[in-house]
Design an enzyme around this catalytic site. Structure first.
Site, mmCIF file in Angstrom:
data_model
loop_
_atom_site.group_PDB
_atom_site.id
_atom_site.type_symbol
_atom_site.label_atom_id
_atom_site.label_comp_id
_atom_site.label_asym_id
_atom_site.label_seq_id
_atom_site.Cartn_x
_atom_site.Cartn_y
_atom_site.Cartn_z
ATOM 1 N N ASN A 76 0.912 -1.202 0.026
ATOM 2 C CA ASN A 76 0.204 0.080 -0.107
ATOM 3 C C ASN A 76 0.966 1.326 0.002
ATOM 4 O O ASN A 76 1.444 1.442 1.039
ATOM 5 C CB ASN A 76 -0.822 -0.056 1.093
ATOM 6 C CG ASN A 76 -1.693 1.427 1.471
ATOM 7 O OD1 ASN A 76 -1.910 1.936 0.596
ATOM 8 N ND2 ASN A 76 -2.312 1.330 2.573
ATOM 9 N N TRP A 77 1.127 1.804 -1.124
ATOM 10 C CA TRP A 77 2.018 3.050 -1.202
ATOM 11 C C TRP A 77 1.251 4.197 -0.641
ATOM 12 O O TRP A 77 1.997 5.261 -0.577
ATOM 13 C CB TRP A 77 2.055 3.182 -2.680
ATOM 14 C CG TRP A 77 3.345 2.281 -3.107
ATOM 15 C CD1 TRP A 77 3.926 1.488 -2.534
ATOM 16 C CD2 TRP A 77 3.795 2.272 -4.523
ATOM 17 N NE1 TRP A 77 4.685 0.633 -3.459
ATOM 18 C CE2 TRP A 77 4.709 1.332 -4.599
ATOM 19 C CE3 TRP A 77 3.454 3.099 -5.535
ATOM 20 C CZ2 TRP A 77 5.666 0.836 -5.828
ATOM 21 C CZ3 TRP A 77 4.494 2.768 -6.905
ATOM 22 C CH2 TRP A 77 5.278 1.922 -7.166
ATOM 23 N N LYS A 78 -0.051 4.165 -0.476
ATOM 24 C CA LYS A 78 -0.736 5.552 0.110
ATOM 25 C C LYS A 78 -0.411 6.767 -0.954
ATOM 26 O O LYS A 78 -0.701 6.490 -1.923
ATOM 27 C CB LYS A 78 -0.236 5.856 1.563
ATOM 28 C CG LYS A 78 -0.175 4.593 2.339
ATOM 29 C CD LYS A 78 -0.155 4.907 3.745
ATOM 30 C CE LYS A 78 0.063 3.453 4.695
ATOM 31 N NZ LYS A 78 -0.134 3.538 6.240
ATOM 32 N N HIS A 126 -9.705 1.029 4.147
ATOM 33 C CA HIS A 126 -8.576 1.382 5.097
ATOM 34 C C HIS A 126 -8.563 2.434 6.122
ATOM 35 O O HIS A 126 -9.355 3.414 6.092
ATOM 36 C CB HIS A 126 -7.370 1.869 4.064
ATOM 37 C CG HIS A 126 -5.807 1.978 4.843
ATOM 38 N ND1 HIS A 126 -5.540 2.827 5.778
ATOM 39 C CD2 HIS A 126 -4.922 0.918 4.807
ATOM 40 C CE1 HIS A 126 -4.282 2.626 6.271
ATOM 41 N NE2 HIS A 126 -3.895 1.550 5.615
ATOM 42 N N GLU A 130 -7.012 4.787 7.482
ATOM 43 C CA GLU A 130 -6.791 6.309 7.172
ATOM 44 C C GLU A 130 -7.765 6.798 6.481
ATOM 45 O O GLU A 130 -8.392 7.904 6.545
ATOM 46 C CB GLU A 130 -5.620 6.357 6.518
ATOM 47 C CG GLU A 130 -4.352 6.046 7.115
ATOM 48 C CD GLU A 130 -3.026 5.595 6.558
ATOM 49 O OE1 GLU A 130 -3.198 5.709 5.235
ATOM 50 O OE2 GLU A 130 -2.257 5.085 7.037
ATOM 51 N N GLU A 170 -5.780 -5.058 10.179
ATOM 52 C CA GLU A 170 -4.798 -4.014 10.417
ATOM 53 C C GLU A 170 -5.124 -3.115 11.750
ATOM 54 O O GLU A 170 -5.798 -2.150 11.916
ATOM 55 C CB GLU A 170 -4.544 -2.937 9.275
ATOM 56 C CG GLU A 170 -4.183 -3.443 7.936
ATOM 57 C CD GLU A 170 -3.780 -2.302 7.064
ATOM 58 O OE1 GLU A 170 -2.575 -2.585 6.738
ATOM 59 O OE2 GLU A 170 -4.288 -1.535 6.604
ATOM 60 N N GLY A 173 2.059 2.253 10.799
ATOM 61 C CA GLY A 173 2.956 3.141 10.510
ATOM 62 C C GLY A 173 3.700 3.594 11.840
ATOM 63 O O GLY A 173 4.469 4.620 12.147
ATOM 64 N N SER A 209 3.168 -2.208 10.165
ATOM 65 C CA SER A 209 4.611 -2.284 10.462
ATOM 66 C C SER A 209 5.162 -3.748 10.088
ATOM 67 O O SER A 209 5.914 -4.122 10.900
ATOM 68 C CB SER A 209 4.735 -2.028 12.110
ATOM 69 O OG SER A 209 4.259 -0.606 12.349
ATOM 70 N N GLY A 221 2.893 -1.234 4.327
ATOM 71 C CA GLY A 221 2.717 0.236 3.912
ATOM 72 C C GLY A 221 4.335 0.766 3.243
ATOM 73 O O GLY A 221 4.940 0.354 2.554
ATOM 74 N N GLY A 222 4.923 1.331 4.828
ATOM 75 C CA GLY A 222 6.261 1.729 4.694
ATOM 76 C C GLY A 222 7.349 0.685 3.835
ATOM 77 O O GLY A 222 8.042 1.191 3.053
#
Ligand code: PGA
Length: 252
Positions: A10-12, A96, A98, A168, A174, A213, A234-235
């Site tokens: 997930n590149w956001k 998601h 967010e 999640e 994150g 994470s 994500g990251g």
């Protein structure tokens, strides 16, 4: 029941199209080292079509990060499931945390989006998870129940096996503070048990991804749990090598 693992990045709101193409080159060079695992990248909408072209024939999928339930209409700033397909997507993240927090995305809206994604031929990835407050106050299971049961309430019984759920926990996203394998497995088992109530045998076919994470250092331990069928990353999905290492861990 063997479920083919899925590792989705997930590149956001990261990466221009040029950066996306550079990533695709790097990822393609390392493919083949990661075993029998499905890999998908969820870029911003602007990079969907260039990435879909770059990954054509490689087996790597491209997923949207959101989609609207209507085929078209007066919804400024939205794009439909059909438009995602038109841009080369084969799946879509829905709900998601967010988006639930920043865009007020509700379980009721998700109950419409998930069947719309399926009708367009997309793999919906319904994201669910409790906040730190909810975990501390002992309501995690009630929150997961509500998000799964309401979010999937519009799915036809014959379509359940095509759905992917991503667990999640919000406190792990994150933060560098992943759930322990035991906490994650307990939640995944609980989610699968709830799914069994609504779709019987298909519950054993539904892939439940863990997100929050995930990195190369903790992926193997998390992904070896019996009810964890892959990861939403994500990251650590912003660099090809770390995503490939996580994908390799999914099959080890
Ligand atoms: P993270 O993000 O891996 O950076 O924690 C996961 C996600 O938000 O899907």
């Amino acid at each position: 029941m063997s479920r083919r693992p899925l590792v989705a990045g997930n590149w956001k709101m990261f990466k221009t199209r040029g950066e996306a193409l550079a990533f695709a080159d790097g990822l393609k060079q390392g493919l083949g080292t990661s075993g029998d695992v499905e890999i998908a990248i969820c870029p911003p909408f602007t990079s969907l079509d260039v990435l879909a072209s770059a990954f054509a024939g490689s087996g790597v999928g491209v997923f949207g990060q959101n989609g609207h339930e209507d085929a078209n209409g007066a919804h400024t700033g939205e794009i439909s499931m059909e438009m995602l397909v038109d841009a080369g997507a084969s799946g879509v993240l829905l709900g998601h945390s967010e988006r639930r927090a920043d865009n007020n995305e509700t379980d009721q809206a998700l109950a419409r989006k998930v069947p719309a994604a399926l009708a367009a031929g997309l793999t919906p990835v319904l994201c669910i998870g409790e906040s730190e407050f909810e975990r501390d106050s002992g309501t995690t299971k009630a929150v997961l129940d509500r998000q799964v049961l309401e979010g999937l309430s519009g799915v036809a019984i014959g379509d359940f096996a095509k759905v992917v759920v991503a667990y999640e926990p919000i406190w792990a996203i994150g933060t560098g503070k992943s759930a322990t394998p035991e906490i994650a497995q307990e939640a995944h088992r609980w989610i699968r048990d709830q799914l069994r109530e609504i779709c019987q045998d298909a519950a054993d076919q539904i892939r439940i991804l863990y997100g929050g994470s995930v990195k190369p250092e903790n992926a193997a331990e998390l992904l070896s749990q019996p009810d964890i069928d892959g990861a939403l990353v994500g990251g650590a999905a912003l660099e090809p090598d770390s995503l490939l290492a996580i994908a390799a861990a999914a099959t080890s």
